[in-house]
Scaffold this active site. Sequence first.
Site, short mmCIF file in Angstrom:
data_model
loop_
_atom_site.label_atom_id
_atom_site.label_comp_id
_atom_site.label_asym_id
_atom_site.label_seq_id
_atom_site.Cartn_x
_atom_site.Cartn_y
_atom_site.Cartn_z
N SER A 565 -15.68 -1.63 31.31
CA SER A 565 -14.24 -1.70 31.07
C SER A 565 -13.51 -1.28 32.34
CB SER A 565 -13.87 -0.85 29.86
OG SER A 565 -12.61 -1.16 29.39
N ASP A 650 -13.82 -10.12 22.86
CA ASP A 650 -13.27 -8.88 23.39
C ASP A 650 -11.75 -8.95 23.45
OD1 ASP A 650 -12.67 -6.57 24.83
OD2 ASP A 650 -14.35 -6.80 26.20
N HIS A 685 -15.59 -5.68 22.50
CA HIS A 685 -15.62 -4.80 23.66
C HIS A 685 -16.84 -3.89 23.69
CE1 HIS A 685 -13.52 -3.26 27.14
NE2 HIS A 685 -13.58 -2.02 26.70
#
Length: 713
Positions: A565, A650, A685
């Site tokens: 991320s 995501d 995610h």
Amino acid sequence: MKKLWNPPTANLSLVLLMILTLNGASLAQSNGDAPKPQPPMTEKKTKTTKIHNDTLVDDYFWLREKSNPEVTAHLEAENSYAEALMKPTAALQEKLYKEMVGHIKETDRSVPYQWGNYFYYTRTEQGKQYPIYARKKGSVDALEEIVLDQNELAKGFKFFNISAFVPSDDGNLLAYSTDTTGYRQYKLQVKDLRTGQLLPETFERVGQVAWANDNKTIFFTTEDAVTKRSDKFFRHVLGNEKTDLIFDEKDELFDVVAGRSRDKVIIFVGSESKTATEYRYLPAATPTAELKMISPREPDHEYDVDHRGDLFYIRTNKGAKNFRVVTAPVSDPAQQNWKELIAHRPEVKIEDINLFADHLVLSEWEKGLQQIEIHDFKTSKNHHIAFPEPVYSAALAQNREFASPVVRYNYQSLVTPSSVFDYDMNTGKATLLKETEVPGGFDKSNYKSERLFATASDGTKIPLSVVYRKGTKLDGSAPLLLYGYGSYGISIAPTFNSNRLSLVDRGVIYVIAHIRGGGELGEEWRQEGRMMKKMNTFNDFIASAEYLVKNKYTSSDRLVIQGGSAGGLLVGAVTNMRPDLFKAVVAQVPFVDVLNTMLDASLPLTTSEYIEWGNPNEKAAYDYIKQYSPYDNVGRKNYPSMLVKVSLNDSQVPYWEGSKLVARLRAMKTDNNPILLKVNMGAGHGGSSGRYDFLREVAFDYAYMLWQMGLAE
């Protein structure tokens, strides 16, 4: 109008490429000469953005077209290429997977915690992907009642996650929310635990949930369908067709949060940005009451609030960079009535407060380590819980009962498995309830953890948490995995992970770099790594890697870096800056297309991120971000090998960011090091939701790392 897809003939090259990639390994075997699989070639469809007298060129913007069959074919071709390239490690992947499964107790139970008249817990069964949520009434020795069996709920779905799990006070109803795609878009349902039946009401895109004291009124937040900003707060009485909108946050920089105080007296509604907060409240016993203000929002004023007796307890950074605690009368909580309870200490960041009938528990960071401090309301004295290791993690666990004199916390370290303790706040006695069992011959005495400090280019000392197996030679020959994050003020605690044993037992040293932008050393640590000081984050990480090489923990040709991320932004940026320093890079759901994303306010989360990275519609922010945005800084030079992982669903970092980075790297780099793109076509995610599926993903990642470290045999 943009054409979303071309006639089938236009897809022929992509489809043919996918077929060739799928069959590449078997063709090589039949020919006997084992040619290397060739990566997919990504078509260029140039899009330009003119801003601030600059032209931003994006050759791969078209990969955003999720419904375009060409995009799907391309992503599947990338997966086929990655699988073909990793095929020589297939046996290693299987071995790693079995090792990791062998290090978990597959049939297990969490420590039950009291919530009202029941003791709640989860348990797992061998061979099943998901936990079973259960409870016992009145005693941990009572008969078990299964509340939710996630394995049953997940049938027919590639992905399944439970977020909200909130029983009513009488224990008869359960409000819970589920996501079946990985997009983190949750549906709220209410289950009657007496009958096992679902009530007819359902609510979409729900975030946080709280019950009123009447066991029939429920409050919840919802997010905007496009931007995914949590912006509304609702009240609903079960059995009523009407749902009332109580609060609507219009400022695009703020998200709405909600919850009920532990003493069950107050419903709180907060508006939170990255640098400011504002809270409102109403009595939980009077759910139709109007919301009242605690303290209006101000620039750079962050606070949160809890309740006890006739006072609000407020953690605030007003006049206190690392926060202090004040009280305010419920009758008039305006700032002029605030009274200090816990003074500001510059060296200690108060991260959270938890109220009990007779005690206040403070979760803190001091000198880069977590602390738990107890304030006794009867004596007005403070004390800390003592921890036995120099490098560790300590955080509060489930604590639902306000009247309890016991606080539950979780303790672990890089060598100590997760352990649950009950701490008597009156006597100071800690009782170990459970240390997570690690099968497969684990013995913590075989491992060593250290705390080191690298020196950044400006002289700042960067803490490093290190673990390795005893006997590992520190002569530069050891492979090393360096992990970092460094954003949003999030602190990365040195926790235990049994999966990591599969690396460490092979001689890999594991290191966490606690770089600026995180919160480990307080609010200033966060501020020194955000906005127009973001470059400090990347320079700190490079300095950490250089320190580890210089002090012979590893060498550049055995050093792998990993981040996910915003940590993917980190590893992407430092790879552009110092590609010579690393052997390989693992970037998971990486935020790497910073300029294009932050210039598109229609994307989820963009506007609220202006306060973390800057708003590139402003020239100064644009110029600064352009210095480090990984996608925009790919150059014609040699790069280390990279594994980039993305997920199709995501909602936080769209799949196309990592996909575009891979395409640009392949088009521009001047070396032969492989660049892999691995796409999870059915998750979001956090990757796969099932525990066994997730371990398959970890086995793939570890096999790639070990291959690059020269340990694939």
